[in-house]
Design a protein around this motif. Sequence first.
Motif, short mmCIF file in Angstrom:
data_model
loop_
_atom_site.label_atom_id
_atom_site.label_comp_id
_atom_site.label_asym_id
_atom_site.label_seq_id
_atom_site.Cartn_x
_atom_site.Cartn_y
_atom_site.Cartn_z
N ASN A 1 -0.46 37.06 -92.05
CA ASN A 1 -0.72 38.45 -91.68
C ASN A 1 0.39 39.35 -92.18
O ASN A 1 1.53 38.91 -92.36
N THR B 1 -2.82 43.53 -90.32
CA THR B 1 -3.10 43.73 -88.90
C THR B 1 -2.58 45.08 -88.41
O THR B 1 -1.66 45.66 -89.00
N PRO C 1 -7.06 42.59 -86.77
CA PRO C 1 -7.16 42.88 -88.20
C PRO C 1 -7.48 44.35 -88.45
O PRO C 1 -8.18 44.99 -87.66
#
Length: 250
Positions: free
Chosen positions: A73, A149, A164
């Motif tokens: 992420n 994110t 997300p």
Amino acid sequence: MCGRYAFLLPPEAMIALFKVLNEVDYPPRYNITPTQPIIAIVERQGRRTAELFRWGLVPGWVKDPREFSLLINARAETMADKPSFRDAVRNSRCVVPATGYFEWMKGTDGVRRPYYITSNETETMAFAGLYSTWAGPNGEEVDTVCIVTVDPNLEISGVYDRMPAILRGQAAIDGWLNTRDVDIRGAVGLAVSPPQGTMTYHPVGKAVGRADAEGPELIAPLTAEQAAEEAQSARPRKKAAGGSQLDLFG
């Protein structure tokens, strides 16, 4: 954090929905985990294609990926400033299509379990992503990707403190992929939380926690019987009587 998700879109539907020029043979997946191959949509010189990437971004300047943290992420608020992501934000943005994703939360019964999260607006979400191609000393190349994110919207804030970045609508998808005309500031402006009321979720069984688990049962709502069984198994077990040797070696 987004560390597990599902993708059920048929290849032919990918062309219609995301306007890609090709099909990728990718079966329905109900439990995609980091380091596995995933589909990401990229746009190079005006050509939009769906390609396979390894989930876990490795910047091109990394010498040995084995000594580098797995970046699944990237935080939207800081991605333009982080050395690991800033080049990708400028030049290598992609879209990761997903049907739903998983987060873990403690329920009212005190049991921590996974929840399956989907959109109320569309069957297939477009996650904002970043990609990079790592080239090894022997000429090997690995295409890698991560999911951007953001802070959660109101309904997801009760499950987890991140979610997300979902590109809502064709204009947002087009802008995110257009690295030629949309600069870093414009891209950051597209990676935002969806409005309140656009997401929904339900508890699912703990089997999704196993990396090798697969199948539609993983996204099915948790039944009362399953919840009772999980609550029972989560209770701490009493130690057997008989002294420290039994406790240590039993």
